[in-house]
Write a protein that holds these residues in place. Structure first.
Motif: not given
Length: 123
Positions: A8, A37, A90, A92-93, A117-118, A120
């Motif tokens: 991410g 997500r 966007t 968190v995945h 994992t973020q 953005t």
């Protein structure tokens, strides 16, 4: 069992990212693998999933044609290639794994979850 999601980051609109999910204590080719997500204030939703036993995949309508889920059995990893990213991606995945089933888009099918994992997407 541990799942570790990575890859991410911050990317501009129309950019690309590649997420990877690595498993320890679990053989990914014998389990379904999904990417989910969760954006702030929203529910966790399916992004993409794969069923190795028959090769079937599913994608959320919002990512079809932009995202691709794939397996690397030798490395025991599953990747999510994300292209043409948009601000609405966007979130968190999370990667998740579960026993073989045809219900790969259903959250309850997954027994194991990574830490997230973020991603953005912003200019």
């Amino acid at each position: 069992v541990q799942l570790e999601a990575s890859g991410g980051g911050l990317v501009q609109p129309w950019g690309s990212l590649r997420l990877s999910c690595a498993a320890a204590g679990l053989t990914l080719p014998t389990n379904i693998i999904g990417w989910f997500r969760q954006a702030p204030g929203k529910e966790r939703d399916i992004v993409a999933a794969i069923r190795p036993s028959d090769g079937s995949t599913c994608y959320a309508d919002s990512v079809k044609g932009r995202f691709t889920i794939s397996r690397d059995d030798a490395k025991n990893t599953v990747a999510l290639q994300m292209n043409r990213l948009k601000a609405e991606d966007t979130a968190v995945h999370y990667c998740a794994a579960g026993p073989d089933t045809w219900r790969i888009s259903t959250m309850s099918s997954y027994s194991y979850w990574g830490q997230g994992t973020q991603v953005t997407v912003s200019s």
